[in-house]
Enzyme design. Structure first.
Site, PDB file in Angstrom:
ATOM      1  N   LEU A  15      19.516 -27.380 -25.517  1.00  0.00           N
ATOM      2  CA  LEU A  15      20.411 -26.724 -24.551  1.00  0.00           C
ATOM      3  C   LEU A  15      21.832 -26.649 -25.107  1.00  0.00           C
ATOM      4  O   LEU A  15      22.688 -25.994 -24.518  1.00  0.00           O
ATOM      5  CB  LEU A  15      20.431 -27.532 -23.250  1.00  0.00           C
ATOM      6  CG  LEU A  15      19.081 -27.711 -22.545  1.00  0.00           C
ATOM      7  CD1 LEU A  15      19.229 -28.601 -21.325  1.00  0.00           C
ATOM      8  CD2 LEU A  15      18.522 -26.353 -22.148  1.00  0.00           C
ATOM      9  N   LYS A  65      18.527 -38.488 -36.862  1.00  0.00           N
ATOM     10  CA  LYS A  65      19.675 -39.321 -36.462  1.00  0.00           C
ATOM     11  C   LYS A  65      19.920 -40.520 -37.387  1.00  0.00           C
ATOM     12  O   LYS A  65      21.052 -40.959 -37.543  1.00  0.00           O
ATOM     13  CB  LYS A  65      19.493 -39.821 -35.023  1.00  0.00           C
ATOM     14  CG  LYS A  65      19.708 -38.743 -33.972  1.00  0.00           C
ATOM     15  CD  LYS A  65      19.591 -39.352 -32.580  1.00  0.00           C
ATOM     16  CE  LYS A  65      20.077 -38.387 -31.529  1.00  0.00           C
ATOM     17  NZ  LYS A  65      20.239 -39.029 -30.217  1.00  0.00           N
ATOM     18  N   ASP A 101      26.381 -40.751 -28.092  1.00  0.00           N
ATOM     19  CA  ASP A 101      25.417 -41.000 -27.010  1.00  0.00           C
ATOM     20  C   ASP A 101      25.897 -42.121 -26.085  1.00  0.00           C
ATOM     21  O   ASP A 101      25.890 -41.982 -24.860  1.00  0.00           O
ATOM     22  CB  ASP A 101      24.047 -41.391 -27.581  1.00  0.00           C
ATOM     23  CG  ASP A 101      23.258 -40.179 -28.046  1.00  0.00           C
ATOM     24  OD1 ASP A 101      23.483 -39.078 -27.508  1.00  0.00           O
ATOM     25  OD2 ASP A 101      22.403 -40.339 -28.940  1.00  0.00           O
TER      26      ASP A 101
HETATM   27  P1  NAP Z   1      12.336 -44.266 -27.829  1.00  0.00           P
HETATM   28  O1  NAP Z   1      13.269 -44.593 -28.931  1.00  0.00           O
HETATM   29  O2  NAP Z   1      10.982 -43.721 -28.126  1.00  0.00           O
HETATM   30  O3  NAP Z   1      12.149 -45.609 -26.940  1.00  0.00           O
HETATM   31  C1  NAP Z   1      11.343 -45.605 -25.815  1.00  0.00           C
HETATM   32  C2  NAP Z   1      11.434 -46.956 -25.115  1.00  0.00           C
HETATM   33  O4  NAP Z   1      10.709 -46.868 -23.888  1.00  0.00           O
HETATM   34  C3  NAP Z   1      10.810 -48.103 -25.902  1.00  0.00           C
HETATM   35  O5  NAP Z   1      11.534 -49.274 -25.640  1.00  0.00           O
HETATM   36  C4  NAP Z   1       9.404 -48.180 -25.301  1.00  0.00           C
HETATM   37  O6  NAP Z   1       8.845 -49.475 -25.328  1.00  0.00           O
HETATM   38  C5  NAP Z   1       9.684 -47.844 -23.870  1.00  0.00           C
HETATM   39  N1  NAP Z   1       8.481 -47.268 -23.220  1.00  0.00           N
HETATM   40  C6  NAP Z   1       7.860 -46.104 -23.523  1.00  0.00           C
HETATM   41  N2  NAP Z   1       6.813 -45.905 -22.714  1.00  0.00           N
HETATM   42  C7  NAP Z   1       6.762 -46.976 -21.885  1.00  0.00           C
HETATM   43  C8  NAP Z   1       5.888 -47.349 -20.831  1.00  0.00           C
HETATM   44  N3  NAP Z   1       4.871 -46.569 -20.460  1.00  0.00           N
HETATM   45  N4  NAP Z   1       6.125 -48.516 -20.193  1.00  0.00           N
HETATM   46  C9  NAP Z   1       7.172 -49.305 -20.555  1.00  0.00           C
HETATM   47  N5  NAP Z   1       8.015 -48.997 -21.547  1.00  0.00           N
HETATM   48  C10 NAP Z   1       7.830 -47.844 -22.203  1.00  0.00           C
HETATM   49  O7  NAP Z   1      12.974 -43.225 -26.810  1.00  0.00           O
HETATM   50  P2  NAP Z   1      14.535 -42.921 -26.548  1.00  0.00           P
HETATM   51  O8  NAP Z   1      15.001 -41.939 -27.544  1.00  0.00           O
HETATM   52  O9  NAP Z   1      15.257 -44.204 -26.388  1.00  0.00           O
HETATM   53  O10 NAP Z   1      14.439 -42.144 -25.143  1.00  0.00           O
HETATM   54  C11 NAP Z   1      14.061 -42.793 -23.943  1.00  0.00           C
HETATM   55  C12 NAP Z   1      14.362 -41.842 -22.769  1.00  0.00           C
HETATM   56  O11 NAP Z   1      15.767 -41.678 -22.667  1.00  0.00           O
HETATM   57  C13 NAP Z   1      13.776 -40.436 -22.956  1.00  0.00           C
HETATM   58  O12 NAP Z   1      13.347 -39.962 -21.698  1.00  0.00           O
HETATM   59  C14 NAP Z   1      14.970 -39.623 -23.434  1.00  0.00           C
HETATM   60  O13 NAP Z   1      14.883 -38.251 -23.049  1.00  0.00           O
HETATM   61  C15 NAP Z   1      16.097 -40.307 -22.677  1.00  0.00           C
HETATM   62  N6  NAP Z   1      17.397 -40.137 -23.344  1.00  0.00           N
HETATM   63  C16 NAP Z   1      18.356 -39.462 -22.650  1.00  0.00           C
HETATM   64  C17 NAP Z   1      19.603 -39.314 -23.201  1.00  0.00           C
HETATM   65  C18 NAP Z   1      20.647 -38.598 -22.396  1.00  0.00           C
HETATM   66  O14 NAP Z   1      21.583 -38.063 -22.998  1.00  0.00           O
HETATM   67  N7  NAP Z   1      20.536 -38.579 -21.081  1.00  0.00           N
HETATM   68  C19 NAP Z   1      19.883 -39.829 -24.483  1.00  0.00           C
HETATM   69  C20 NAP Z   1      18.868 -40.531 -25.170  1.00  0.00           C
HETATM   70  C21 NAP Z   1      17.625 -40.672 -24.588  1.00  0.00           C
HETATM   71  P3  NAP Z   1       8.005 -50.022 -26.611  1.00  0.00           P
HETATM   72  O15 NAP Z   1       9.029 -50.587 -27.526  1.00  0.00           O
HETATM   73  O16 NAP Z   1       7.090 -51.040 -26.022  1.00  0.00           O
HETATM   74  O17 NAP Z   1       7.280 -48.827 -27.177  1.00  0.00           O
END
Ligand code: NAP
Length: 288
Positions: A15, A65, A101
């Site tokens: 976006l 990243k 971020d």
């Molecule tokens: P990531 O690096 O893949 O990390 C995901 C985290 O969530 C890990 O700690 C994982 O645990 C945990 N997880 C995944 N599925 C799970 C489940 N079913 N039950 C419990 N824990 C679970 O992802 P990320 O980049 O941090 O992103 C996470 C979310 O934040 C996404 O939805 C992303 O779109 C959002 N985000 C938003 C922004 C924003 O600007 N608003 C910025 C960054 C990220 P494990 O270690 O056990 O796998």
């Protein structure tokens, strides 16, 4: 004419081009923002190409990243602590890396939520890339304690230990992602943050948290990093408990605002950017 852009793979759903271009146009700046799909093996070539083509500022997204860092001349304190870069700027013949971020989350917390995390007790769900950025920035902003709850406990433990060493003014602690542990922490915390993808429209796994509405108190602030949808089941539960809620579009908005400021030296038209972002996120056909 100068150019800005975003590199990732894939990049077609980003976006950022429409949001930044609307802001640049509104401020009458002579820049155009473009999406670039770049393979990991081509990062060095992409940077050389940018130099030749006057692409002076670029957002960096998945999967580049971390990999981009070895190609840069300098990186900011936040980027160093987070271990990832989401914004690069070409200045005086050097590529400088930043991570906006965490700053984006902090600004959303302060400006949209009216909350200063200095001295706060915080429960952070997740230990991935998003959680890491938030845990670093809240530590730098003076949070008293950040408890990291993660499904894979060892990841939370490693992150908590690493950040406790790097940001000793903040207490970092790890717990498991279980009802028992979360209930105990919920009695104490002031700010609860979801940094897992649970609740995200495109997420195929688990849809619910081991967390009950009756544990949430109205004085608490509850934030979600998930922004698609903005109105997640997690935030619906928190709102029903009377807590102050903070949607994930705020972090997304302000990370872009901070990148724009780094590149142009100007504060962009934030409300215009928010309007464009929210329009895009609420468009049902938009598969972000
Ligand atoms: P990531 O690096 O893949 O990390 C995901 C985290 O969530 C890990 O700690 C994982 O645990 C945990 N997880 C995944 N599925 C799970 C489940 N079913 N039950 C419990 N824990 C679970 O992802 P990320 O980049 O941090 O992103 C996470 C979310 O934040 C996404 O939805 C992303 O779109 C959002 N985000 C938003 C922004 C924003 O600007 N608003 C910025 C960054 C990220 P494990 O270690 O056990 O796998």
């Amino acid at each position: 004419m100068k150019y800005l852009g975003v590199i990732g793979n894939p990049i077609s759903h980003s976006l950022s081009p429409v949001i930044h271009n609307r802001a640049l146009e509104a401020q009458g700046l002579d820049y155009t923002y473009l999406p670039f799909q770049v393979e990991t093996k081509d990062l060095a070539k992409a940077l050389l190409g940018f130099e030749a083509l006057h692409v002076v500022g670029v957002n960096v997204t998945i999967p580049h990243k971390v990999g981009i860092i070895s190609h840069l001349d300098q990186i900011s304190e936040e980027a160093e602590l987070i271990g990832a870069v989401n914004t690069i700027h070409y200045q005086n013949g050097e590529w400088i890396g930043y991570n906006t971020d965490g700053i984006g989350f902090l600004r959303s917390l302060r400006e949209d939520g009216g909350v200063n995390p200095k001295g706060a007790l915080i429960l952070l769900l997740g230990a991935g890339g998003g959680a890491r950025a938030v845990a670093v920035q809240l530590g730098l902003a003076g949070a008293k304690e950040i408890v990291i709850a993660n499904r894979t406990l060892s990841k939370a433990e490693n992150l908590a230990q690493e950040l406790a060493e790097k940001i000793p003014e903040t207490r970092y602690r790890a717990v498991g992602f279980t009802e028992l542990e979360l209930q105990a922490e919920m009695r104490k915390v002031e700010i609860l943050i979801n940094a897992t993808p649970i609740g995200m429209a495109s997420y195929y796994e688990e849809k619910s948290f081991p967390l009950k509405q009756e544990w949430i108190r109205s004085e608490q602030v509850v934030a979600d990093l998930v922004y698609h949808p903005m109105d997640t089941p997690f935030l619906q539960m928190a709102a029903a408990a009377g807590a102050t809620i903070l949607t994930g579009d705020g972090m997304l908005l302000y990370q872009g605002v901070e990148a724009y400021r780094i590149w142009t030296g100007l504060e962009p038209p934030v409300e215009l950017m928010r309007k464009v972002l929210v329009e895009k996120l609420t468009n049902e056909n938009n598969n972000v």
